[in-house]
Design a protein around this motif. Structure first.
Motif, PDB file in Angstrom:
ATOM      1  N   ILE A 129      44.665 -25.567  71.680  1.00  0.00           N
ATOM      2  CA  ILE A 129      45.048 -24.372  70.924  1.00  0.00           C
ATOM      3  C   ILE A 129      44.276 -24.347  69.603  1.00  0.00           C
ATOM      4  O   ILE A 129      44.315 -25.309  68.832  1.00  0.00           O
ATOM      5  CB  ILE A 129      46.562 -24.357  70.610  1.00  0.00           C
ATOM      6  CG1 ILE A 129      47.373 -24.570  71.891  1.00  0.00           C
ATOM      7  CG2 ILE A 129      46.953 -23.060  69.899  1.00  0.00           C
ATOM      8  CD1 ILE A 129      47.261 -23.470  72.892  1.00  0.00           C
ATOM      9  N   VAL A 130      43.548 -23.278  69.397  1.00  0.00           N
ATOM     10  CA  VAL A 130      42.785 -23.154  68.154  1.00  0.00           C
ATOM     11  C   VAL A 130      43.233 -21.894  67.409  1.00  0.00           C
ATOM     12  O   VAL A 130      43.821 -20.984  68.001  1.00  0.00           O
ATOM     13  CB  VAL A 130      41.257 -23.097  68.413  1.00  0.00           C
ATOM     14  CG1 VAL A 130      40.748 -24.421  68.937  1.00  0.00           C
ATOM     15  CG2 VAL A 130      40.916 -21.959  69.366  1.00  0.00           C
ATOM     16  N   SER A 131      42.890 -21.883  66.143  1.00  0.00           N
ATOM     17  CA  SER A 131      43.292 -20.720  65.344  1.00  0.00           C
ATOM     18  C   SER A 131      42.307 -19.568  65.544  1.00  0.00           C
ATOM     19  O   SER A 131      41.244 -19.743  66.134  1.00  0.00           O
ATOM     20  CB  SER A 131      43.348 -21.117  63.875  1.00  0.00           C
ATOM     21  OG  SER A 131      42.088 -21.620  63.489  1.00  0.00           O
ATOM     22  N   ALA A 132      42.669 -18.440  65.017  1.00  0.00           N
ATOM     23  CA  ALA A 132      41.890 -17.230  65.262  1.00  0.00           C
ATOM     24  C   ALA A 132      40.521 -17.257  64.596  1.00  0.00           C
ATOM     25  O   ALA A 132      39.629 -16.505  64.986  1.00  0.00           O
ATOM     26  CB  ALA A 132      42.675 -16.011  64.786  1.00  0.00           C
ATOM     27  N   ASP A 133      40.336 -18.144  63.606  1.00  0.00           N
ATOM     28  CA  ASP A 133      39.032 -18.169  62.949  1.00  0.00           C
ATOM     29  C   ASP A 133      38.061 -19.154  63.614  1.00  0.00           C
ATOM     30  O   ASP A 133      36.991 -19.412  63.094  1.00  0.00           O
ATOM     31  CB  ASP A 133      39.183 -18.485  61.452  1.00  0.00           C
ATOM     32  CG  ASP A 133      39.784 -19.869  61.234  1.00  0.00           C
ATOM     33  OD1 ASP A 133      40.226 -20.476  62.248  1.00  0.00           O
ATOM     34  OD2 ASP A 133      39.817 -20.324  60.081  1.00  0.00           O
ATOM     35  N   TYR A 134      38.475 -19.674  64.725  1.00  0.00           N
ATOM     36  CA  TYR A 134      37.582 -20.572  65.453  1.00  0.00           C
ATOM     37  C   TYR A 134      36.396 -19.779  65.995  1.00  0.00           C
ATOM     38  O   TYR A 134      36.556 -18.726  66.598  1.00  0.00           O
ATOM     39  CB  TYR A 134      38.320 -21.246  66.614  1.00  0.00           C
ATOM     40  CG  TYR A 134      37.449 -22.170  67.426  1.00  0.00           C
ATOM     41  CD1 TYR A 134      37.318 -23.508  67.077  1.00  0.00           C
ATOM     42  CD2 TYR A 134      36.736 -21.698  68.522  1.00  0.00           C
ATOM     43  CE1 TYR A 134      36.513 -24.352  67.803  1.00  0.00           C
ATOM     44  CE2 TYR A 134      35.927 -22.537  69.255  1.00  0.00           C
ATOM     45  CZ  TYR A 134      35.815 -23.861  68.887  1.00  0.00           C
ATOM     46  OH  TYR A 134      35.009 -24.693  69.608  1.00  0.00           O
ATOM     47  N   VAL A 135      35.202 -20.306  65.776  1.00  0.00           N
ATOM     48  CA  VAL A 135      33.987 -19.649  66.284  1.00  0.00           C
ATOM     49  C   VAL A 135      33.285 -20.602  67.238  1.00  0.00           C
ATOM     50  O   VAL A 135      33.201 -21.807  66.974  1.00  0.00           O
ATOM     51  CB  VAL A 135      33.039 -19.286  65.119  1.00  0.00           C
ATOM     52  CG1 VAL A 135      31.790 -18.598  65.652  1.00  0.00           C
ATOM     53  CG2 VAL A 135      33.760 -18.373  64.144  1.00  0.00           C
ATOM     54  N   GLU A 191      59.015 -22.822  73.993  1.00  0.00           N
ATOM     55  CA  GLU A 191      59.010 -23.626  72.779  1.00  0.00           C
ATOM     56  C   GLU A 191      57.825 -24.587  72.753  1.00  0.00           C
ATOM     57  O   GLU A 191      57.222 -24.830  71.724  1.00  0.00           O
ATOM     58  CB  GLU A 191      60.333 -24.403  72.702  1.00  0.00           C
ATOM     59  CG  GLU A 191      60.601 -24.967  71.318  1.00  0.00           C
ATOM     60  CD  GLU A 191      61.979 -25.596  71.266  1.00  0.00           C
ATOM     61  OE1 GLU A 191      62.108 -26.615  70.575  1.00  0.00           O
ATOM     62  OE2 GLU A 191      62.907 -25.080  71.924  1.00  0.00           O
ATOM     63  N   ASP A 192      57.522 -25.130  73.923  1.00  0.00           N
ATOM     64  CA  ASP A 192      56.473 -26.152  73.982  1.00  0.00           C
ATOM     65  C   ASP A 192      55.184 -25.672  74.638  1.00  0.00           C
ATOM     66  O   ASP A 192      54.158 -26.322  74.526  1.00  0.00           O
ATOM     67  CB  ASP A 192      56.982 -27.360  74.775  1.00  0.00           C
ATOM     68  CG  ASP A 192      58.221 -27.956  74.134  1.00  0.00           C
ATOM     69  OD1 ASP A 192      58.271 -27.966  72.888  1.00  0.00           O
ATOM     70  OD2 ASP A 192      59.125 -28.368  74.878  1.00  0.00           O
ATOM     71  N   LEU A 193      55.256 -24.600  75.382  1.00  0.00           N
ATOM     72  CA  LEU A 193      54.108 -24.202  76.191  1.00  0.00           C
ATOM     73  C   LEU A 193      53.680 -22.760  75.958  1.00  0.00           C
ATOM     74  O   LEU A 193      54.498 -21.900  75.645  1.00  0.00           O
ATOM     75  CB  LEU A 193      54.450 -24.329  77.697  1.00  0.00           C
ATOM     76  CG  LEU A 193      54.689 -25.723  78.265  1.00  0.00           C
ATOM     77  CD1 LEU A 193      55.235 -25.597  79.674  1.00  0.00           C
ATOM     78  CD2 LEU A 193      53.410 -26.530  78.266  1.00  0.00           C
ATOM     79  N   ILE A 194      52.386 -22.584  76.118  1.00  0.00           N
ATOM     80  CA  ILE A 194      51.857 -21.224  76.219  1.00  0.00           C
ATOM     81  C   ILE A 194      51.388 -21.066  77.657  1.00  0.00           C
ATOM     82  O   ILE A 194      50.672 -21.931  78.167  1.00  0.00           O
ATOM     83  CB  ILE A 194      50.675 -21.012  75.264  1.00  0.00           C
ATOM     84  CG1 ILE A 194      51.158 -21.035  73.822  1.00  0.00           C
ATOM     85  CG2 ILE A 194      49.948 -19.712  75.563  1.00  0.00           C
ATOM     86  CD1 ILE A 194      50.045 -21.049  72.807  1.00  0.00           C
ATOM     87  N   TYR A 238      41.724 -22.499  73.514  1.00  0.00           N
ATOM     88  CA  TYR A 238      42.461 -21.248  73.730  1.00  0.00           C
ATOM     89  C   TYR A 238      42.940 -20.699  72.387  1.00  0.00           C
ATOM     90  O   TYR A 238      43.629 -21.392  71.621  1.00  0.00           O
ATOM     91  CB  TYR A 238      43.655 -21.494  74.657  1.00  0.00           C
ATOM     92  CG  TYR A 238      44.351 -20.222  75.061  1.00  0.00           C
ATOM     93  CD1 TYR A 238      43.740 -19.332  75.939  1.00  0.00           C
ATOM     94  CD2 TYR A 238      45.609 -19.911  74.562  1.00  0.00           C
ATOM     95  CE1 TYR A 238      44.380 -18.154  76.306  1.00  0.00           C
ATOM     96  CE2 TYR A 238      46.241 -18.733  74.922  1.00  0.00           C
ATOM     97  CZ  TYR A 238      45.616 -17.857  75.802  1.00  0.00           C
ATOM     98  OH  TYR A 238      46.236 -16.690  76.157  1.00  0.00           O
ATOM     99  N   ASP A 239      42.550 -19.480  72.144  1.00  0.00           N
ATOM    100  CA  ASP A 239      42.990 -18.786  70.925  1.00  0.00           C
ATOM    101  C   ASP A 239      44.258 -18.011  71.284  1.00  0.00           C
ATOM    102  O   ASP A 239      44.192 -16.936  71.896  1.00  0.00           O
ATOM    103  CB  ASP A 239      41.870 -17.848  70.463  1.00  0.00           C
ATOM    104  CG  ASP A 239      42.245 -17.098  69.192  1.00  0.00           C
ATOM    105  OD1 ASP A 239      43.442 -17.076  68.845  1.00  0.00           O
ATOM    106  OD2 ASP A 239      41.336 -16.531  68.562  1.00  0.00           O
ATOM    107  N   ALA A 240      45.396 -18.567  70.912  1.00  0.00           N
ATOM    108  CA  ALA A 240      46.673 -17.959  71.318  1.00  0.00           C
ATOM    109  C   ALA A 240      46.901 -16.625  70.622  1.00  0.00           C
ATOM    110  O   ALA A 240      47.561 -15.730  71.165  1.00  0.00           O
ATOM    111  CB  ALA A 240      47.817 -18.918  71.005  1.00  0.00           C
ATOM    112  N   ILE A 246      38.030 -19.877  74.683  1.00  0.00           N
ATOM    113  CA  ILE A 246      36.731 -20.059  74.027  1.00  0.00           C
ATOM    114  C   ILE A 246      36.108 -21.312  74.633  1.00  0.00           C
ATOM    115  O   ILE A 246      36.774 -22.346  74.745  1.00  0.00           O
ATOM    116  CB  ILE A 246      36.897 -20.227  72.503  1.00  0.00           C
ATOM    117  CG1 ILE A 246      37.639 -19.007  71.935  1.00  0.00           C
ATOM    118  CG2 ILE A 246      35.539 -20.392  71.830  1.00  0.00           C
ATOM    119  CD1 ILE A 246      38.231 -19.248  70.572  1.00  0.00           C
ATOM    120  N   ASN A 247      34.817 -21.206  75.010  1.00  0.00           N
ATOM    121  CA  ASN A 247      34.161 -22.324  75.706  1.00  0.00           C
ATOM    122  C   ASN A 247      35.000 -22.769  76.906  1.00  0.00           C
ATOM    123  O   ASN A 247      35.346 -23.927  77.049  1.00  0.00           O
ATOM    124  CB  ASN A 247      33.986 -23.526  74.773  1.00  0.00           C
ATOM    125  CG  ASN A 247      32.671 -23.483  74.049  1.00  0.00           C
ATOM    126  OD1 ASN A 247      31.922 -22.509  74.193  1.00  0.00           O
ATOM    127  ND2 ASN A 247      32.386 -24.502  73.277  1.00  0.00           N
TER     128      ASN A 247
END
Lengths: 298, 232
Positions: free
Chosen positions: A252-258, B12-15, B121-123, B129-130
């Protein structure tokens, strides 16, 4: 066995001496022409029976061939310009010898192959001169065939001096099922070379070909495939599952990840461990465990 | 039109993220079924031992070959262009570097800290991403090309042994295979070599799907969604 000694009855009969003056093939004498005794190059062809064999000879104008085939075969055949791994290729020239098991009569046909679309069709013009000697050797028929090197018939292959023709033999007991290709132990023969050298009525050799054995290389390729695949799997599981398993960061990355660029990757890997942390004006946070580098640069 | 992946559920723990679209899964599992059929019928042709007759096997093999070719080329092209997955699927120069780094890490030349991690993963935006391992991108692209060659050689072979059938495809295959013929390489041998490539790459692909850390990705290919833990 090469050939049974030729008991040539009548040397004055119709030799084709003018075109094969050193040896001669007589198609009317009812026996195997003595000229074949001088043709010492031959090939045993198991597709034609245990003692089946083939001889070729030629001069400047004609091709001479002699086939010894087992008499209990329903048919025997030769394909010219044969393909490795395929037989009866559409449009290929060939000859077939049909053996009537009731009368022992042998019929020779000049034919064109049609692939698996159907049986070969007879040429519009039969350009083969033939003589069949039935049971000259017990259990075997002998077939002499004479053909012009270039018949002028578009359905026939034309031979030229120096040609190396790929040929293949098959019979009712050795052919691919359903006309499909791929020789098996009961399939047609491997490919042989027919060398056409017209200088001085020299010998033509259906010899064991000096060519790439593709079946061998297929086997090598298969062995390599399994070796490489299982070798890789073994090595990978050893390294990454047992000795040094990878600890992947939180995905899980934040929205500003490029997405990292080539330059960024290179510099963060080899560039003294530092990077300016900027890419397209945004802070790069590839993963939590690498953010230290970026913090340091900032 | 862009098909944007969205977070479809969050606990709570998962997307629970949408990983593969229906069309991607159709292409993938369609490929699996057709490849198995092609492998079995190809084995019959290779061995000369036929179940149900040579012509039956030949017909099944050529139809499965055509279907896998169309399925892959049309859908794959749609995914790349229509779903704008060019950078996601086609390897970039950075992917070349990443493969080198991955190898370096595996053999201890580089420390694992340098490992180029992938599949983020951009939640917030609900997108990956990648998404793919770089070798997976190479695999997909090479498969795409190899599929073309195995199909063309197959069509050409079919034209030689069954003239008059599928003339259009046979002629196209023959045209593409002409240089091979001129180089004296038997088309059947070439067809076999491409098959050998698929056999090897599929075995390795299958191995990776069975690794525990890839279980959720495999689940994604089955159901379309992947469970991603919020905390690592």
């Amino acid at each position: 066995m090469l050939l049974p000694p030729a008991a040539h009855a009548d040397d004055s009969s119709n030799f084709i001496a003018s075109i094969f003056d050193q040896q001669g093939v007589d198609l009317t004498d009812g026996s195997i022409s003595p000229g074949w005794e001088n043709v010492t190059y031959y090939q045993m062809i198991p597709e034609f029976g245990e003692n089946g064999l083939v001889k070729f000879a030629n001069n400047a104008t004609h091709l001479f061939s002699l086939f010894v085939v087992e008499s209990n075969l329903q048919w025997a055949a030769i394909e010219f310009e044969a393909w490795d791994g395929l037989c009866m290729v559409d449009g290929n020239d060939g000859w077939t010898f049909y053996i009537d098991q009731n009368t022992a009569a042998v019929t020779v046909h000049d034919e064109v192959y049609k692939g698996s679309a159907g049986p070969p069709t007879h040429d519009t013009t039969n350009n083969l001169q033939t003589e069949v000697v039935v049971d000259d050797t017990p259990g075997y028929h002998t077939i002499e065939i004479v053909r012009q090197l270039d018949t002028g018939d578009t359905q026939d292959i034309a031979y030229h001096d120096g040609d190396l023709i790929d040929i293949k033999f098959a019979s009712s007991t050795h052919h691919s099922k359903g006309g499909l290709s791929n020789p098996t132990q009961f399939g047609p023969s491997d490919i042989f070379f027919l060398s056409v050298q017209t200088t001085g009525g020299d010998i033509i050799v259906p010899d064991t070909p000096n060519r790439i054995d593709y079946d061998f290389w297929k086997m090598i390729a298969l062995i390599m495939v399994f070796f490489l695949a299982f070798g890789f799997m073994f090595l990978h599981s050893l390294i990454r599952q047992y000795f040094k398993p990878l600890d992947h960061p939180n995905p899980i990355v934040s929205a500003d990840y490029v997405k990292p660029t080539l330059k960024y990757r290179w510099e963060t890997t080899f560039g003294n461990g530092k990077h300016n942390g900027k890419h397209n004006g945004k802070t790069k946070l590839e993963s939590d465990d690498k953010s230290d580098l970026i913090k340091e640069a900032n | 039109m862009i098909t944007k992946s969205k977070t479809i559920e969050e606990t709570e723990d998962l997307i629970i993220a949408k990983r593969y679209s229906r069309i991607q899964r159709t292409q993938h599992w369609g490929n699996v079924i057709l490849m198995i059929i092609l492998f079995l019928t190809g084995l019959e042709i290779y061995s000369g031992i036929y179940v149900g007759g040579a012509k039956f096997t030949q017909t099944i093999h050529i139809w499965a070959g055509l279907l896998v070719f169309i399925l892959s080329w049309i859908i794959y092209t749609f995914i790349i262009i229509g779903e704008r997955k060019i950078t996601e699927i086609i390897p970039s120069p950075r992917d070349f570097l990443d493969v080198v780094l991955i190898m370096g890490c595996a053999f201890g030349i580089l420390s694992d800290e340098k490992y180029p991690h992938y599949d983020f993963y951009d939640a917030e935006k609900g997108k990956y991403i990648n998404k793919y391992h770089p070798t997976q991108k190479f695999l997909a692209t090479i498969n795409y090309i190899m599929l073309f060659f195995i199909a063309m050689s197959g069509f050409a072979l079919y034209g030689y042994i069954a003239p008059g059938n599928w003339t259009f495809f046979a002629n196209i295959g023959d045209w593409f295979m002409t240089p091979l013929i001129n180089w004296g390489i038997p088309i059947r041998f070439f067809h076999f070599l491409v098959f050998a490539y698929f056999l090897m790459s599929t075995m390795i692909h299958f191995y990776f799907t069975m690794l525990p850390q890839n279980r959720e990705r495999l689940r994604g290919m089955a159901t379309g969604t992947q469970k991603i833990p919020k905390a690592h």
